[in-house]
Motif scaffolding. Sequence first.
Motif, PDB file in Angstrom:
ATOM      1  N   UNK A 238     -86.878   1.045 -59.528  1.00 20.54           N
ATOM      2  CA  UNK A 238     -86.762   2.469 -59.285  1.00 20.54           C
ATOM      3  C   UNK A 238     -88.152   2.967 -58.876  1.00 20.54           C
ATOM      4  N   UNK A 239     -88.272   3.461 -57.653  1.00 22.10           N
ATOM      5  CA  UNK A 239     -89.596   3.834 -57.143  1.00 22.10           C
ATOM      6  C   UNK A 239     -90.198   5.000 -57.931  1.00 22.10           C
ATOM      7  N   UNK A 240     -89.382   5.946 -58.339  1.00 25.35           N
ATOM      8  CA  UNK A 240     -89.895   7.059 -59.137  1.00 25.35           C
ATOM      9  C   UNK A 240     -90.449   6.595 -60.470  1.00 25.35           C
ATOM     10  N   UNK A 241     -89.732   5.684 -61.094  1.00 26.90           N
ATOM     11  CA  UNK A 241     -90.201   5.142 -62.370  1.00 26.90           C
ATOM     12  C   UNK A 241     -91.479   4.334 -62.175  1.00 26.90           C
TER      13      UNK A 241
ATOM     14  N   UNK B 143    -103.289   4.623 -60.050  1.00 28.77           N
ATOM     15  CA  UNK B 143    -102.162   3.976 -60.721  1.00 28.77           C
ATOM     16  C   UNK B 143    -100.845   4.226 -60.018  1.00 28.77           C
ATOM     17  N   UNK B 144    -100.665   5.441 -59.514  1.00 28.84           N
ATOM     18  CA  UNK B 144     -99.443   5.755 -58.776  1.00 28.84           C
ATOM     19  C   UNK B 144     -99.379   4.944 -57.491  1.00 28.84           C
ATOM     20  N   UNK B 145    -100.521   4.782 -56.837  1.00 25.64           N
ATOM     21  CA  UNK B 145    -100.560   3.954 -55.628  1.00 25.64           C
ATOM     22  C   UNK B 145    -100.214   2.507 -55.959  1.00 25.64           C
ATOM     23  N   UNK B 146    -100.672   2.027 -57.107  1.00 28.37           N
ATOM     24  CA  UNK B 146    -100.340   0.664 -57.517  1.00 28.37           C
ATOM     25  C   UNK B 146     -98.845   0.525 -57.783  1.00 28.37           C
ATOM     26  N   UNK B 147     -98.241   1.499 -58.462  1.00 30.71           N
ATOM     27  CA  UNK B 147     -96.801   1.455 -58.719  1.00 30.71           C
ATOM     28  C   UNK B 147     -95.991   1.496 -57.442  1.00 30.71           C
TER      29      UNK B 147
END
Length: 137
Positions: free
Chosen positions: A89-92, A121-125
């Motif tokens: 899930x991309x949002x998660x 961190x968001x870029x890594x996710x």
Amino acid sequence: MNKIFKRALIPNLMAASLMGVSLFPAQPASADEYILQDTAIGAGAGIVSGAIRGRGNVIRNAAKGAAAGAAVNAVHGTRRQPKNRQYRNIGQDIGVGAAAGAAAGAILNGGRDTAGSAVDGAAAGAAINILTNGKRR
């Protein structure tokens, strides 16, 4: 003979026993073999994101990204249904990566630039989700 035994044989026996003991835990402890992949992708994304933002050094950015990648992997493994564990899930992934990046940044940077660490961190996710095509093989 006693001193020779203590000085020559005991250290060799201890070294051999430590080597034998340390080889067994080298096997993976969990069934999730994708943690190294996610951690490496997160570290790379953290380096790139930090370089684009022009903040921090390479090692700190890699550590923040690796922490985000490990957190994304850990949270992904906690899903209950097998179908949900297979598809990401991309949002998660972005949310967990941002939270883990902010936490790692707070530890590494002493609380400075927490929002920037969350962006890393968001870029890594997001990179983990994109590079793994949203699913596990």
